[in-house]
Design a protein around this motif. Sequence first.
Motif, PDB file in Angstrom:
ATOM      1  N   CYS A 157       0.712  -1.169  -0.118  1.00 26.41           N
ATOM      2  CA  CYS A 157       0.042   0.065   0.020  1.00 26.41           C
ATOM      3  C   CYS A 157       0.929   1.175   0.058  1.00 26.41           C
ATOM      4  N   VAL A 158       2.057   1.269   0.915  1.00 26.52           N
ATOM      5  CA  VAL A 158       2.693   2.609   0.969  1.00 26.52           C
ATOM      6  C   VAL A 158       3.658   2.655  -0.421  1.00 26.52           C
ATOM      7  N   LEU A 159       3.848   1.554  -1.055  1.00 24.29           N
ATOM      8  CA  LEU A 159       4.618   1.544  -2.316  1.00 24.29           C
ATOM      9  C   LEU A 159       3.803   2.265  -3.127  1.00 24.29           C
ATOM     10  N   LEU A 160       2.464   1.849  -3.128  1.00 23.11           N
ATOM     11  CA  LEU A 160       1.672   2.465  -4.632  1.00 23.11           C
ATOM     12  C   LEU A 160       1.271   3.978  -4.163  1.00 23.11           C
ATOM     13  N   VAL A 161       1.240   4.242  -2.772  1.00 18.84           N
ATOM     14  CA  VAL A 161       1.092   5.756  -2.606  1.00 18.84           C
ATOM     15  C   VAL A 161       2.494   6.382  -2.828  1.00 18.84           C
ATOM     16  N   GLY A 162       3.598   5.972  -2.582  1.00 22.00           N
ATOM     17  CA  GLY A 162       4.710   6.820  -2.796  1.00 22.00           C
ATOM     18  C   GLY A 162       4.850   7.030  -4.335  1.00 22.00           C
ATOM     19  N   GLY A 219     -11.289  12.724  -0.201  1.00 21.65           N
ATOM     20  CA  GLY A 219     -11.803  11.966  -1.518  1.00 21.65           C
ATOM     21  C   GLY A 219     -11.007  12.364  -2.833  1.00 21.65           C
ATOM     22  N   LYS A 220     -11.781  11.622  -3.747  1.00 18.25           N
ATOM     23  CA  LYS A 220     -10.936  11.531  -5.276  1.00 18.25           C
ATOM     24  C   LYS A 220     -11.213  13.287  -5.699  1.00 18.25           C
ATOM     25  N   TRP A 221     -12.482  13.746  -5.518  1.00 22.57           N
ATOM     26  CA  TRP A 221     -12.629  15.022  -6.011  1.00 22.57           C
ATOM     27  C   TRP A 221     -11.666  16.115  -5.393  1.00 22.57           C
ATOM     28  N   THR A 222     -11.518  15.659  -4.150  1.00 21.13           N
ATOM     29  CA  THR A 222     -10.565  16.694  -3.460  1.00 21.13           C
ATOM     30  C   THR A 222      -9.165  16.564  -4.212  1.00 21.13           C
ATOM     31  N   LEU A 223      -8.712  15.269  -4.444  1.00 21.43           N
ATOM     32  CA  LEU A 223      -7.427  15.254  -5.026  1.00 21.43           C
ATOM     33  C   LEU A 223      -7.209  15.707  -6.254  1.00 21.43           C
ATOM     34  N   VAL A 224      -8.337  15.624  -6.917  1.00 23.88           N
ATOM     35  CA  VAL A 224      -8.273  16.320  -8.265  1.00 23.88           C
ATOM     36  C   VAL A 224      -8.099  17.681  -8.240  1.00 23.88           C
ATOM     37  N   ILE A 225      -9.451  18.338  -7.666  1.00 22.39           N
ATOM     38  CA  ILE A 225      -9.144  19.916  -7.644  1.00 22.39           C
ATOM     39  C   ILE A 225      -8.081  20.441  -6.883  1.00 22.39           C
ATOM     40  N   LYS A 226      -7.446  19.820  -6.029  1.00 20.13           N
ATOM     41  CA  LYS A 226      -6.446  20.437  -5.231  1.00 20.13           C
ATOM     42  C   LYS A 226      -5.510  20.331  -5.997  1.00 20.13           C
ATOM     43  N   SER A 227      -5.118  19.292  -6.928  1.00 21.59           N
ATOM     44  CA  SER A 227      -3.857  19.215  -7.777  1.00 21.59           C
ATOM     45  C   SER A 227      -4.082  20.291  -8.743  1.00 21.59           C
ATOM     46  N   VAL A 228      -5.261  20.404  -9.607  1.00 27.50           N
ATOM     47  CA  VAL A 228      -5.269  21.334 -10.561  1.00 27.50           C
ATOM     48  C   VAL A 228      -5.285  22.859  -9.957  1.00 27.50           C
ATOM     49  N   VAL A 258      -2.489  16.466  -0.810  1.00 25.53           N
ATOM     50  CA  VAL A 258      -2.715  15.706  -1.895  1.00 25.53           C
ATOM     51  C   VAL A 258      -2.038  14.230  -1.788  1.00 25.53           C
ATOM     52  N   ALA A 259      -1.091  14.125  -0.872  1.00 24.47           N
ATOM     53  CA  ALA A 259      -0.464  12.744  -0.589  1.00 24.47           C
ATOM     54  C   ALA A 259      -1.154  12.061   0.254  1.00 24.47           C
ATOM     55  N   CYS A 260      -1.859  12.647   1.347  1.00 26.11           N
ATOM     56  CA  CYS A 260      -2.991  11.985   2.105  1.00 26.11           C
ATOM     57  C   CYS A 260      -4.160  11.596   1.483  1.00 26.11           C
ATOM     58  N   CYS A 261      -4.652  12.335   0.470  1.00 26.26           N
ATOM     59  CA  CYS A 261      -5.719  11.834  -0.346  1.00 26.26           C
ATOM     60  C   CYS A 261      -5.625  10.793  -1.271  1.00 26.26           C
ATOM     61  N   ILE A 262      -4.037  10.467  -1.731  1.00 20.76           N
ATOM     62  CA  ILE A 262      -3.874   9.442  -2.291  1.00 20.76           C
ATOM     63  C   ILE A 262      -3.742   8.285  -1.546  1.00 20.76           C
ATOM     64  N   ALA A 265       1.753   8.791   3.970  1.00 23.13           N
ATOM     65  CA  ALA A 265       1.552   9.449   2.621  1.00 23.13           C
ATOM     66  C   ALA A 265       1.890  11.040   2.984  1.00 23.13           C
ATOM     67  N   SER A 266       1.792  11.534   4.288  1.00 15.99           N
ATOM     68  CA  SER A 266       2.208  12.920   4.870  1.00 15.99           C
ATOM     69  C   SER A 266       3.668  12.814   4.591  1.00 15.99           C
ATOM     70  N   ALA A 267       4.378  11.839   5.125  1.00 14.06           N
ATOM     71  CA  ALA A 267       5.648  11.899   4.979  1.00 14.06           C
ATOM     72  C   ALA A 267       6.269  11.952   3.601  1.00 14.06           C
ATOM     73  N   ALA A 268       5.506  11.246   2.541  1.00 13.90           N
ATOM     74  CA  ALA A 268       5.651  11.297   0.975  1.00 13.90           C
ATOM     75  C   ALA A 268       5.510  12.795   0.467  1.00 13.90           C
ATOM     76  N   GLY A 269       4.462  13.433   0.771  1.00 14.08           N
ATOM     77  CA  GLY A 269       4.069  14.752   0.641  1.00 14.08           C
ATOM     78  C   GLY A 269       5.431  15.685   0.870  1.00 14.08           C
ATOM     79  N   VAL A 270       5.907  15.635   2.006  1.00 11.32           N
ATOM     80  CA  VAL A 270       6.970  16.621   2.281  1.00 11.32           C
ATOM     81  C   VAL A 270       8.108  16.001   1.320  1.00 11.32           C
ATOM     82  N   SER A 271       8.226  14.949   1.117  1.00  8.60           N
ATOM     83  CA  SER A 271       9.485  14.435   0.707  1.00  8.60           C
ATOM     84  C   SER A 271       9.607  14.834  -0.925  1.00  8.60           C
ATOM     85  N   VAL A 272       8.292  14.869  -1.731  1.00  8.54           N
ATOM     86  CA  VAL A 272       8.501  15.470  -3.107  1.00  8.54           C
ATOM     87  C   VAL A 272       8.045  16.944  -3.038  1.00  8.54           C
TER      88      VAL A 272
END
Length: 848
Positions: free
Chosen positions: A142-147, A268-277, A298-302, A327-334
């Motif tokens: 799971c964390v692999l896919l999230v990363g 949610g998925k809509w939050t992910l899409v709209i947050k990214s755009v 965004v990473a936590c949504c993923i 996921a929050s760690a991955a967000g700061v990482s990127v």
Amino acid sequence: MEIMETDALIKRTVGHNVNMPSTRQTSYQSMNGPEGSLQTSTSENSTEIIKTFPRSHSSDDEMIDITGTGTTTESNLSRSQAGSEMDDLSPGIGQYDDFHTIDWQRDIARDRMRHRYIVKKRTESICDLIRGTHDAWSGWLCVLLVGVAAGAVAGVIDIGTQWMKDLKDGVCPQAFWLNREQCCWSSNDTLYEDYYCAQWYTWPELLGYFRKDAWSFIISYILYVLWSLIFAGLAVLLVRTFAPYACGSGIPEIKTILSGFIIRGYLGKWTLVIKSVGMILAVASGLSLGKEGPLVHVACCIGNIFSYLFPKYGKNEAKKREILSAASAAGVSVAFGAPIGGVLFSLEEVSYYFPLKTLWRSFFCALVAAFILRSINPFGNDHLVMFYVEYTRNWLFVELVPFIILGILGGLVGTIFIKGNIRWCSYRKQSQLGKYPITEVLVIACITAIISFPNTYTRMNTSDLIKLLFSQCGVADVSLLCDYNRNFTNVNSRIEIAEAGPGVHKSLGLLTLALIFKLCITIFTFGIKVPTGLFIPSLVMGAIMGRMVGIGMEQLAYHYPHLWVFQGACSTGENCLSPGLYAMVGAAACLGGVTRMTVSLVVIMFELTGSVKYIVPLMAAVMASKWVGDAFGRRGIYDAHINLNGYPFLDSKEEYTYTALATDIMTPRRNEGPLCVITQDSMTVDSIENVLKSTDHNGFPVVVSQESQYLVGFVLRKDLTLALGNAKKTQEGVVGESYVLFTSHLPQPVSGPTAVKLRKILDMAPITITDQTPVETVIDMFYDYLELLQRRMFCGTSNNLAMKIQNLCYLTKIRKLYLKKLVNNYCRFLMVDDLYMWILQLWSSTFL
């Protein structure tokens, strides 16, 4: 102990019914005994250990009995005597409502029982062995896919942001999909002024106006403002229309969610899409904000979306938060290209429950995300961030003084920003301004664009400005910041210390104006209804201060190279000080003053430079910044916004010193009747429904009888309503006169219509304390059990559990209105939701 599980998150039940003797004194209850026993402290005359029979159900639809079906008495009950117990609980029972807190103990215990069942079944067949192996590595998968997803999304966001921010200035006609830097890579120009080259066409040039005069400036000015308004307007419209939760930074809400709070749709998925755009559009508009903070959201949504691919995490809210922490760690990482800093950020700043295995998985997730982003190479410089720098000069001991001064300035700037932004956000919430978010965004975007364009350092993208301020002046640099009176005769010659030229003096004036403007406009920008990050604006304010201090120190060393404080390092004629290093230290100090980050911030900045030699300057500046900031207010910007929004988040790092006992704060509320309770075996369906209609409590204590109010357990209002409704539909013979039983046995003699047995929805292990417990201990228990237990606690005396807590003070109007939805008069006896409000009041009166 029984722990029941269906597809939905169902209510935990623990233990068997206990008829407490009248001489028994209720005290702390805890799971201290061996597995399968509930140890309860009793009086000297009645000490007993209540044996239970563990029973669990897997996470599949069917319910599987592991160790047996219960006691002999329970197995011999006939359907004709009492009716069938509800083996399949109603859909919705035990699920968490929006704006409610999860039950950590139930979810963790349920996962342990599920794991035991899987381990036991592994030896029975090959399929069970494969299923057990899959369960063992599902967390890592799971964390692999999230990363992977977080790195890919971050790469797309970085590329899109670079292209759209340059679109305000012009376009590359030969390949419109290239940004300005990529377009100029194919140019034959050796040097290009103001980041322009022959291959890049500005908007006046595209309109056929090639002269560099006032009209060209006016055309560029107008189009710059128009593009800013278009991008900002699109961002706020997308947020308002499709995903209202996509606005803001998201970190305050992530902290609250990771502490165990439910906010449906926020990940949610809509939050992910709209947050990214929306993030791409907001940054391209030129607003004083960044994308690094929203990348955590965004990473936590993923992480939330991928957790549903694994029922182990998707159906267990406590386990899901382990994925969200990674996921929050991955967000700061990127965001910063700092995998280790991301793990420490998750541990220090956002995570509430962080076991050791989550640390490993967070590191793995951050590593994978950084690797994917590095493979994409969005900036074309083989680094994960645009403003990566590498310094070669060592720092002097005397420089610790200006570094500490930068830390003090960073703490002051952070305090000014926090107080100003909170006041503005409070005004927005209380005034008519909050009803017009689109207008507010457009007005701020227009003001930002109009003021930014004339100043070179405010017109450029913030990340580009940080890169410029961090950089060292080289032979080929033509920027104003590198306008020194040097004469280079050889490209390989060393850079000597020199007097600042007119370009440097002009830059100092422009940077001063930029600092004032950035501080003021960011106060009004952070919190508007678009994705807004705070890391980059804080870094740029600190970098401006640091660069100016660095230039001052550099000129001091030039004019007085033989001062003893320089230890002879500046007397050789070589440049011994680097203003870019001061910019980096100042950026860390300002960000620390705004967020109150310490360890994780130092590691993030260390990973940005790639050298361990600057850790001491960074530590000195960050600690000075935190101390100065804490002197004016202990809350960072994220904690301040949590408090402003009234989110139910308590910081376990706070300390309280009180000498009162629990009995001193426990008094029945005035003008109220007796305690509303439910008896274990003497109330009918009609009587319970009348209780539900006449009260609005979120839960009820279940006692032995009205005369002997000894606590048996606790039942939620929602679970009780759903269970009674389902019993009427599915069980034959259930009428209004049917008895409702919360026991494992039938009262004798048995008569009347079919009874409804609801013991499976009863929480039979609420945490209890005595009325003589010190308040400090009560608060400590609350914090300790908050990570493992649901927020409710009962307080009892030797003869009666019907004690209630009265809030000593009222909260502010905003918090009362918000918490009314959350707590909703949870219960009229002492419980943690009431205690939570009382602790909040103590905390507010102490630190506000």
